[in-house]
Scaffold this active site. Structure first.
Site, mmCIF file in Angstrom:
data_model
loop_
_atom_site.group_PDB
_atom_site.id
_atom_site.type_symbol
_atom_site.label_atom_id
_atom_site.label_comp_id
_atom_site.label_asym_id
_atom_site.label_seq_id
_atom_site.Cartn_x
_atom_site.Cartn_y
_atom_site.Cartn_z
ATOM 1 N N ASP A 19 0.830 -1.208 0.000
ATOM 2 C CA ASP A 19 0.000 0.000 0.000
ATOM 3 C C ASP A 19 0.863 1.255 0.000
ATOM 4 O O ASP A 19 2.066 1.198 0.228
ATOM 5 C CB ASP A 19 -0.883 0.006 1.255
ATOM 6 N N LYS A 49 -3.621 3.374 -3.513
ATOM 7 C CA LYS A 49 -4.507 4.276 -4.245
ATOM 8 C C LYS A 49 -4.843 5.442 -3.338
ATOM 9 O O LYS A 49 -5.881 5.488 -2.709
ATOM 10 C CB LYS A 49 -5.748 3.560 -4.723
ATOM 11 N N MET A 53 -8.269 8.831 9.493
ATOM 12 C CA MET A 53 -8.737 9.490 8.256
ATOM 13 C C MET A 53 -9.663 10.657 8.567
ATOM 14 O O MET A 53 -10.667 10.874 7.870
ATOM 15 C CB MET A 53 -9.464 8.468 7.347
HETATM 16 N N1 SAH Z 1 -4.519 -0.235 8.853
HETATM 17 C C1 SAH Z 1 -4.012 1.060 9.276
HETATM 18 C C2 SAH Z 1 -5.006 2.190 9.008
HETATM 19 C C3 SAH Z 1 -5.269 2.426 7.530
HETATM 20 S S1 SAH Z 1 -6.365 3.748 7.248
HETATM 21 C C4 SAH Z 1 -3.629 0.974 10.756
HETATM 22 O O1 SAH Z 1 -3.957 -0.009 11.424
HETATM 23 O O2 SAH Z 1 -2.964 1.888 11.249
HETATM 24 C C5 SAH Z 1 -5.239 5.094 6.984
HETATM 25 C C6 SAH Z 1 -5.280 6.051 8.161
HETATM 26 O O3 SAH Z 1 -4.538 5.503 9.241
HETATM 27 C C7 SAH Z 1 -4.643 7.394 7.903
HETATM 28 O O4 SAH Z 1 -5.532 8.293 7.260
HETATM 29 C C8 SAH Z 1 -4.343 7.841 9.312
HETATM 30 O O5 SAH Z 1 -5.502 8.276 9.963
HETATM 31 C C9 SAH Z 1 -3.909 6.541 9.952
HETATM 32 N N2 SAH Z 1 -2.467 6.332 9.914
HETATM 33 C C10 SAH Z 1 -1.817 5.322 9.311
HETATM 34 N N3 SAH Z 1 -0.492 5.404 9.547
HETATM 35 C C11 SAH Z 1 -0.309 6.501 10.318
HETATM 36 C C12 SAH Z 1 0.834 7.112 10.916
HETATM 37 N N4 SAH Z 1 2.059 6.619 10.768
HETATM 38 N N5 SAH Z 1 0.632 8.223 11.652
HETATM 39 C C13 SAH Z 1 -0.599 8.727 11.832
HETATM 40 N N6 SAH Z 1 -1.702 8.194 11.303
HETATM 41 C C14 SAH Z 1 -1.559 7.088 10.558
#
Ligand code: SAH
Length: 250
Positions: free
Chosen positions: A36, A56, A169
């Site tokens: 991703d 995406k 998000m």
């Molecule tokens: N599966 C992922 C989430 C995917 S959705 C998880 O468990 O973390 C994508 C969202 O995750 C982003 O819009 C943000 O809100 C958050 N996110 C993912 N990585 C991040 C990071 N390193 N720092 C802050 N927010 C993060």
């Protein structure tokens, strides 16, 4: 030939030190890795096989998701060791469930390798415990962007729980979310935090109040990927070494 098999692997929030041992083993052993967008470049550097970037950014178009399914199925049927690499945890806002369904329907075995989700490890990176028995007996992980045609979270109901809200998000819709939470009776001066790009080289955060959250995001220029944390625990953010000052609640 071996049974076609795919590992759905959580890459954690950024720093490769936060990979699980199993995730690292799978990444290193993979013939092909479908990654991703949000995967840290330091994690991608661990890939020895073919690396396919299938992210995406911001989009939710179902054909893209179907394309990813088809690609995983094709690679697995070709006998390759396939890793589907996802940011954080594959089952937390990662469409992991949809991918597992698609693979199972195609008769492909799948395992899930859990990762550290950003919603817990991100706040922790700046000293915020998402639960704390002195301040919050629980935490709700919720998306601020449910996607086209999907149901909006019932913000008023979430507000009434009194639990910490960790909103994934949520940056683009922070004004709307904040308005809903305030309308539901949450205090304007309830602590709130934004943690951006946690556990990456770009990590930043800010601590403020719920009412000020949207303005703070704009003022500090904080962007996606970020978590919003709403609740008393947000005030526990470490102050030392902050790139952004702590604004005391009124
Ligand atoms: N599966 C992922 C989430 C995917 S959705 C998880 O468990 O973390 C994508 C969202 O995750 C982003 O819009 C943000 O809100 C958050 N996110 C993912 N990585 C991040 C990071 N390193 N720092 C802050 N927010 C993060």
């Amino acid at each position: 030939m071996n049974t076609p098999f795919v590992s759905l692997v959580g890459a954690g929030p950024g720093d490769p030190d936060l990979l699980t041992v199993r995730a690292l083993k799978r990444i290193e052993a993979a013939d092909v890795v479908l990654a991703d967008d949000l995967i840290d470049p330091r994690v991608l550097a661990l890939v020895r096989g073919r690396l396919l970037r299938v992210g995406k950014r911001g989009g939710c178009i179902s054909t893209d998701q179907h394309f990813i399914h088809a690609l995983m199925i094709k690679e697995a049927r070709a006998g390759h060791r396939v890793v589907r690499l996802k940011g954080g945890d594959p089952f937390v806002f990662g469409r992991g469930g949809e991918e597992v369904d698609a693979l199972r329907e195609a008769g492909i075995e799948v395992e899930v390798v859990s990762g550290l989700t950003s919603g817990i490890a991100g706040p922790a990176a700046v000293g915020i415990p998402v639960t704390d028995r002195r301040a919050s007996p629980g935490v709700i992980l919720v998306t601020g962007h449910p996607g086209e045609g999907r149901t909006e979270p019932d913000w008023a109901a979430l507000a009434r729980t009194g639990l910490t809200l960790v909103i994934y998000m949520g940056v683009a819709r922070a004004a709307h979310i904040t308005a809903q939470l305030l309308a539901a009776g949450l205090r304007a001066d309830l602590p709130a935090a934004i943690v951006s790009a946690a556990h990456t080289a770009q990590q930043r955060h800010a601590v403020t109040t719920l009412a000020d959250l949207p303005a703070c995001i704009a003022r500090e220029g904080l962007k996606s990927p970020s978590l919003l944390v709403v609740g008393e625990v947000a005030a526990m953010a470490a102050i030392e070494g902050l790139s952004v000052g702590v604004q005391q609640s009124a």
